[in-house]
Enzyme design. Sequence first.
Site, mmCIF file in Angstrom:
data_model
loop_
_atom_site.group_PDB
_atom_site.id
_atom_site.type_symbol
_atom_site.label_atom_id
_atom_site.label_comp_id
_atom_site.label_asym_id
_atom_site.label_seq_id
_atom_site.Cartn_x
_atom_site.Cartn_y
_atom_site.Cartn_z
ATOM 1 N N ASP A 1 -9.705 -3.119 -5.514
ATOM 2 C CA ASP A 1 -9.376 -2.363 -4.599
ATOM 3 C C ASP A 1 -9.094 -1.259 -5.793
ATOM 4 O O ASP A 1 -8.200 -1.551 -6.921
ATOM 5 C CB ASP A 1 -8.094 -3.275 -4.643
ATOM 6 N N SER B 1 0.682 -1.664 0.322
ATOM 7 C CA SER B 1 -0.048 -0.222 0.182
ATOM 8 C C SER B 1 0.990 1.278 -0.318
ATOM 9 O O SER B 1 1.603 1.346 -1.010
ATOM 10 C CB SER B 1 -1.027 -0.159 1.389
ATOM 11 N N HIS C 1 -8.222 -4.534 -0.471
ATOM 12 C CA HIS C 1 -6.911 -4.403 -0.046
ATOM 13 C C HIS C 1 -6.828 -4.699 1.167
ATOM 14 O O HIS C 1 -7.818 -5.159 2.112
ATOM 15 C CB HIS C 1 -6.766 -2.267 -0.070
#
Length: 316
Positions: free
Chosen positions: A253, A159, A283
């Site tokens: 995502d 991320s 995610h």
Amino acid sequence: MTSRGKYGPWLDPALWAYIDSVNAWYPPEIAGLPIDKQRAVYARMCRAFHQGRPPGVKATDSLVAASDYDIPVRRYRLAGATPRATVLYFHGGGFILGGLESHDDICAEICAGTGFDVVSVDYRLAPEHLHPAAFDDALAAFEWAAATSEPPLVLCGESAGGNLAAAVAQATRRHPRAAIGQVLIYPDLGGNEAIGSYVEHADAPLLSTSDAAFYRDVRSPRKQSPDDPTFAPLRDRDFSGLPPTVIITAECDPLSSDGEVYRDHILEAGGKAWWHEEPRLVHSFLRARTTVPAAAEAFARIIAAAAALGRGEWPY
């Protein structure tokens, strides 16, 4: 419970159980809470999901001296192993959350799964520290690891941490100790929010396109250039010379298209890159690795990629 929309029948019940357990930690008013309160909630959630460290993995904490800040790092080492590489790991958390504790078990499992040392980097967080603070810390941690770690380096991040890993790879591609590989896990690379997964999965569970925009803006100085590759790696104009790269994203995502576009840029520049979109995952699926079989398989793929790159092999 809010409507599950198109994802209701699409996602596995075990994944929904994970999504619901994450959402249960967050009150509806969480976005309006002071940042320290948000971090406290996130820390409690991370402790609840913590799986413990695998047998034989030991961790030691230290500080990396930077120009105006000592950066905390944690090194994981597997007892009896002779590591062939060191993985430099940058955690997720939207640039505002997380640290050494939030991803402790994930780093320990990467160490156990690869046999490599793993060094987790506790970079400075926004909004107290705007860009380029996190990047500067990531770069300083790389310079320290390059100077003190004999085995070759593999960059890894998820991320927000995927953004940092990619930015460091691009900034250090001509360094004498440049990384020999990088593994990016559902990275936020600063892609076009008007196309692709940003539109198709704008309202995906656990991360929406508006969430991604919030995390981008919260770390931006007033005059932040969108074309700064240390801020948004996809805005670079040169993707040559990057280390062999594996990108793992989640289908549901908004960030998934970033992985595809980054792969294409590297391939067009003559490099090695492989992108895999994990079907029907969301995610932050790393925290679902013990309860959702698809997440476990994805995590195994991530560990195998890091292990191969650290051995100097191209796994694909």
